[in-house]
Design a protein around this motif. Structure first.
Motif, PDB file in Angstrom:
ATOM      1  N   THR A 190       0.858  -1.189   0.000  1.00  0.00           N
ATOM      2  CA  THR A 190       0.000   0.000   0.000  1.00  0.00           C
ATOM      3  C   THR A 190       0.890   1.233   0.000  1.00  0.00           C
ATOM      4  OG1 THR A 190      -0.111   0.023   2.433  1.00  0.00           O
ATOM      5  CG2 THR A 190      -1.876  -1.146   1.248  1.00  0.00           C
ATOM      6  N   ARG A 191       0.292   2.356  -0.389  1.00  0.00           N
ATOM      7  CA  ARG A 191       1.048   3.601  -0.414  1.00  0.00           C
ATOM      8  C   ARG A 191       0.382   4.603   0.526  1.00  0.00           C
ATOM      9  NH1 ARG A 191       5.059   5.005  -3.676  1.00  0.00           N
ATOM     10  NH2 ARG A 191       4.603   3.293  -5.123  1.00  0.00           N
ATOM     11  N   THR A 192       1.173   5.236   1.362  1.00  0.00           N
ATOM     12  CA  THR A 192       0.643   6.215   2.308  1.00  0.00           C
ATOM     13  C   THR A 192       0.296   7.511   1.580  1.00  0.00           C
ATOM     14  OG1 THR A 192       2.756   7.272   2.841  1.00  0.00           O
ATOM     15  CG2 THR A 192       2.203   5.250   4.034  1.00  0.00           C
ATOM     16  N   PRO A 193      -0.479   8.409   2.235  1.00  0.00           N
ATOM     17  CA  PRO A 193      -0.759   9.702   1.604  1.00  0.00           C
ATOM     18  C   PRO A 193       0.503  10.500   1.308  1.00  0.00           C
ATOM     19  CG  PRO A 193      -2.295   9.310   3.396  1.00  0.00           C
ATOM     20  CD  PRO A 193      -1.265   8.214   3.475  1.00  0.00           C
ATOM     21  N   GLU A 194       1.590  10.191   2.036  1.00  0.00           N
ATOM     22  CA  GLU A 194       2.854  10.882   1.783  1.00  0.00           C
ATOM     23  C   GLU A 194       3.632  10.256   0.632  1.00  0.00           C
ATOM     24  OE1 GLU A 194       1.162  11.764   5.438  1.00  0.00           O
ATOM     25  OE2 GLU A 194       1.954   9.785   4.921  1.00  0.00           O
ATOM     26  N   GLY A 195       3.138   9.132   0.097  1.00  0.00           N
ATOM     27  CA  GLY A 195       3.792   8.495  -1.036  1.00  0.00           C
ATOM     28  C   GLY A 195       4.738   7.372  -0.682  1.00  0.00           C
ATOM     29  N   ARG A 196       4.873   7.009   0.596  1.00  0.00           N
ATOM     30  CA  ARG A 196       5.764   5.923   0.998  1.00  0.00           C
ATOM     31  C   ARG A 196       5.098   4.583   0.709  1.00  0.00           C
ATOM     32  NH1 ARG A 196       6.790   5.350   6.286  1.00  0.00           N
ATOM     33  NH2 ARG A 196       8.817   4.386   5.860  1.00  0.00           N
ATOM     34  N   LEU A 197       5.875   3.644   0.194  1.00  0.00           N
ATOM     35  CA  LEU A 197       5.358   2.320  -0.135  1.00  0.00           C
ATOM     36  C   LEU A 197       5.581   1.386   1.047  1.00  0.00           C
ATOM     37  CD1 LEU A 197       4.023   0.770  -2.467  1.00  0.00           C
ATOM     38  CD2 LEU A 197       6.325   0.045  -3.169  1.00  0.00           C
ATOM     39  N   LEU A 198       4.492   0.770   1.517  1.00  0.00           N
ATOM     40  CA  LEU A 198       4.545  -0.121   2.667  1.00  0.00           C
ATOM     41  C   LEU A 198       4.130  -1.525   2.259  1.00  0.00           C
ATOM     42  CD1 LEU A 198       2.811   2.135   5.358  1.00  0.00           C
ATOM     43  CD2 LEU A 198       5.264   1.922   4.879  1.00  0.00           C
ATOM     44  N   ALA A 199       4.776  -2.512   2.839  1.00  0.00           N
ATOM     45  CA  ALA A 199       4.434  -3.916   2.610  1.00  0.00           C
ATOM     46  C   ALA A 199       3.670  -4.436   3.822  1.00  0.00           C
ATOM     47  CB  ALA A 199       5.698  -4.736   2.397  1.00  0.00           C
ATOM     48  N   THR A 200       2.592  -5.179   3.570  1.00  0.00           N
ATOM     49  CA  THR A 200       1.768  -5.757   4.628  1.00  0.00           C
ATOM     50  C   THR A 200       2.115  -7.225   4.805  1.00  0.00           C
ATOM     51  OG1 THR A 200      -0.055  -4.242   4.161  1.00  0.00           O
ATOM     52  CG2 THR A 200      -0.592  -6.244   5.382  1.00  0.00           C
ATOM     53  N   TYR A 201       2.229  -7.644   6.076  1.00  0.00           N
ATOM     54  CA  TYR A 201       2.518  -9.037   6.400  1.00  0.00           C
ATOM     55  C   TYR A 201       1.495  -9.548   7.410  1.00  0.00           C
ATOM     56  CZ  TYR A 201       7.023  -8.857   4.041  1.00  0.00           C
ATOM     57  OH  TYR A 201       8.007  -8.744   3.083  1.00  0.00           O
ATOM     58  N   ASP A 202       1.100 -10.812   7.255  1.00  0.00           N
ATOM     59  CA  ASP A 202       0.190 -11.481   8.183  1.00  0.00           C
ATOM     60  C   ASP A 202       0.864 -12.721   8.758  1.00  0.00           C
ATOM     61  OD1 ASP A 202      -1.796  -9.676   7.762  1.00  0.00           O
ATOM     62  OD2 ASP A 202      -3.064 -10.990   6.567  1.00  0.00           O
ATOM     63  N   LEU A 203       0.471 -13.061   9.989  1.00  0.00           N
ATOM     64  CA  LEU A 203       0.911 -14.301  10.613  1.00  0.00           C
ATOM     65  C   LEU A 203      -0.315 -15.052  11.107  1.00  0.00           C
ATOM     66  CD1 LEU A 203       3.369 -16.011  11.590  1.00  0.00           C
ATOM     67  CD2 LEU A 203       3.094 -14.865  13.801  1.00  0.00           C
ATOM     68  N   PRO A 204      -0.682 -16.180  10.486  1.00  0.00           N
ATOM     69  CA  PRO A 204      -1.832 -16.958  10.969  1.00  0.00           C
ATOM     70  C   PRO A 204      -1.565 -17.461  12.384  1.00  0.00           C
ATOM     71  CG  PRO A 204      -1.171 -17.650   8.757  1.00  0.00           C
ATOM     72  CD  PRO A 204      -0.084 -16.767   9.282  1.00  0.00           C
ATOM     73  N   LEU A 205      -2.600 -17.421  13.220  1.00  0.00           N
ATOM     74  CA  LEU A 205      -2.453 -17.815  14.619  1.00  0.00           C
ATOM     75  C   LEU A 205      -3.328 -19.015  14.932  1.00  0.00           C
ATOM     76  CD1 LEU A 205      -2.573 -14.310  16.334  1.00  0.00           C
ATOM     77  CD2 LEU A 205      -0.560 -15.591  15.602  1.00  0.00           C
ATOM     78  N   SER A 206      -2.878 -19.821  15.852  1.00  0.00           N
ATOM     79  CA  SER A 206      -3.673 -20.928  16.385  1.00  0.00           C
ATOM     80  C   SER A 206      -4.081 -20.558  17.793  1.00  0.00           C
ATOM     81  CB  SER A 206      -2.859 -22.232  16.402  1.00  0.00           C
ATOM     82  OG  SER A 206      -2.476 -22.593  15.092  1.00  0.00           O
ATOM     83  N   PRO A 207      -5.362 -20.231  18.011  1.00  0.00           N
ATOM     84  CA  PRO A 207      -5.792 -19.815  19.345  1.00  0.00           C
ATOM     85  C   PRO A 207      -5.433 -20.853  20.393  1.00  0.00           C
ATOM     86  CG  PRO A 207      -7.527 -19.450  17.740  1.00  0.00           C
ATOM     87  CD  PRO A 207      -6.454 -20.255  17.055  1.00  0.00           C
ATOM     88  N   ARG A 208      -4.977 -20.369  21.557  1.00  0.00           N
ATOM     89  CA  ARG A 208      -4.612 -21.265  22.643  1.00  0.00           C
ATOM     90  C   ARG A 208      -5.854 -21.798  23.335  1.00  0.00           C
ATOM     91  NH1 ARG A 208       0.428 -18.448  25.891  1.00  0.00           N
ATOM     92  NH2 ARG A 208       1.949 -18.548  24.235  1.00  0.00           N
ATOM     93  N   ARG A 209      -5.819 -23.063  23.679  1.00  0.00           N
ATOM     94  CA  ARG A 209      -6.901 -23.630  24.441  1.00  0.00           C
ATOM     95  C   ARG A 209      -6.688 -23.398  25.936  1.00  0.00           C
ATOM     96  NH1 ARG A 209      -7.672 -29.611  21.631  1.00  0.00           N
ATOM     97  NH2 ARG A 209      -8.232 -28.847  19.535  1.00  0.00           N
ATOM     98  N   PRO A 210      -7.736 -23.117  26.698  1.00  0.00           N
ATOM     99  CA  PRO A 210      -7.560 -22.916  28.130  1.00  0.00           C
ATOM    100  C   PRO A 210      -6.975 -24.173  28.770  1.00  0.00           C
ATOM    101  CG  PRO A 210      -9.769 -22.299  27.413  1.00  0.00           C
ATOM    102  CD  PRO A 210      -9.129 -22.991  26.260  1.00  0.00           C
ATOM    103  N   GLU A 211      -6.075 -23.967  29.721  1.00  0.00           N
ATOM    104  CA  GLU A 211      -5.492 -25.088  30.418  1.00  0.00           C
ATOM    105  C   GLU A 211      -6.502 -25.697  31.372  1.00  0.00           C
ATOM    106  OE1 GLU A 211      -1.906 -23.948  32.260  1.00  0.00           O
ATOM    107  OE2 GLU A 211      -0.872 -23.404  30.407  1.00  0.00           O
ATOM    108  N   GLY A 212      -6.476 -27.020  31.509  1.00  0.00           N
ATOM    109  CA  GLY A 212      -7.392 -27.675  32.409  1.00  0.00           C
ATOM    110  C   GLY A 212      -7.471 -29.141  32.088  1.00  0.00           C
ATOM    111  N   PRO A 213      -8.201 -29.917  32.885  1.00  0.00           N
ATOM    112  CA  PRO A 213      -8.288 -31.350  32.637  1.00  0.00           C
ATOM    113  C   PRO A 213      -9.038 -31.653  31.355  1.00  0.00           C
ATOM    114  CG  PRO A 213      -9.840 -30.676  34.345  1.00  0.00           C
ATOM    115  CD  PRO A 213      -8.979 -29.495  34.053  1.00  0.00           C
ATOM    116  N   ASP A 214      -8.638 -32.716  30.684  1.00  0.00           N
ATOM    117  CA  ASP A 214      -9.346 -33.153  29.477  1.00  0.00           C
ATOM    118  C   ASP A 214     -10.745 -33.633  29.834  1.00  0.00           C
ATOM    119  OD1 ASP A 214      -7.107 -32.622  28.010  1.00  0.00           O
ATOM    120  OD2 ASP A 214      -6.338 -34.662  28.129  1.00  0.00           O
ATOM    121  N   ARG A 215     -11.676 -33.398  28.915  1.00  0.00           N
ATOM    122  CA  ARG A 215     -13.059 -33.817  29.148  1.00  0.00           C
ATOM    123  C   ARG A 215     -13.491 -34.753  28.028  1.00  0.00           C
ATOM    124  NH1 ARG A 215     -15.516 -31.000  33.159  1.00  0.00           N
ATOM    125  NH2 ARG A 215     -14.552 -29.066  33.841  1.00  0.00           N
TER     126      ARG A 215
END
Length: 213
Positions: free
Chosen positions: A188-213
């Motif tokens: 993407t390009r900012t209003p000032e004309g600077r070119l920026l690169a976008t990066y994503d990191l897929p996440l795996s939500p953490r499961r709450p700790e506790g006994p298995d059910r």
């Protein structure tokens, strides 16, 4: 991060991101804006210290729309007053703001009916806003520790991914993020004309700790 860290954070921000619009508004405005990360429950702000001195920081948000509402409610009038004061003594920047940003900011001020829930909704994208490591602390793993903490908090909050932007090309940190699993998503390009690169990191939500059910 605490309020005592703000002078370090603002000074490093101004040194590393001098061309950002908020940085161009001056240290006073940037201090007030950075403080919003300390008061919003959807924001995260970290500082790393070495030998009792700060050597790096990171600020980001787990739920951008919810944090934006918090900023407007809790800090809006003060930020607006500081911005007007800064623009009043920077006429060229004020004209640039009127041409490139005023309409977008006004659209963000339009009230919306939805309200923030207790946690980010499924599919929420956490945004890593800024991360800086002081020059004397480079290559010590400070940046990786800061980013890792933010990514862990985002996963624990149930976010689906984390996102960031960096300068495109050789000026940016794209290769670093790619080595750590971040995926390039375009430019993407900012209003000032600077070119920026976008990066994503897929996440795996953490499961709450506790006994298995």
């Amino acid at each position: 991060m605490t309020r005592a860290d703000l002078p370090f954070v603002v000074a490093e921000h101004l040194e590393h991101f001098p061309h950002g619009f908020f940085a161009r508004l001056g240290a006073g405005f940037l201090t007030s804006y950075t403080r919003t990360y300390l008061t919003g429950r959807h924001a995260r702000a970290y500082v790393v210290e070495a030998a009792g001195h700060p050597v790096g920081f990171l600020v980001g948000v787990l739920d951008p729309p919810a944090h934006r509402r918090h900023v407007l409610r809790a800090h809006g009038p003060r930020l607006a007053a500081r911005a007007v004061a800064s623009l009043a003594v920077r006429p060229r920047l004020a004209w640039h703001f009127l041409r490139t940003r005023l309409g977008r900011y006004l659209r963000r001020l339009v009230p919306r009916r939805e309200t923030a829930g207790p946690a980010p909704s499924p599919g929420t994208t956490a945004v890593l806003s800024h991360v800086v490591v002081a020059r004397q602390a480079r290559s010590l793993g400070v940046g990786a520790a800061l980013i890792g903490r933010f990514v862990a908090d985002a996963a624990e909050a149930g976010c689906a991914r984390a996102s960031l932007v960096t300068a495109a090309g050789t000026e940016g940190a794209g290769p670093y993020y790619e080595r750590h699993g971040w995926l390039a998503r375009g430019e993407t390009r900012t209003p000032e004309g600077r070119l920026l690169a976008t990066y994503d990191l897929p996440l795996s939500p953490r499961r709450p700790e506790g006994p298995d059910r």
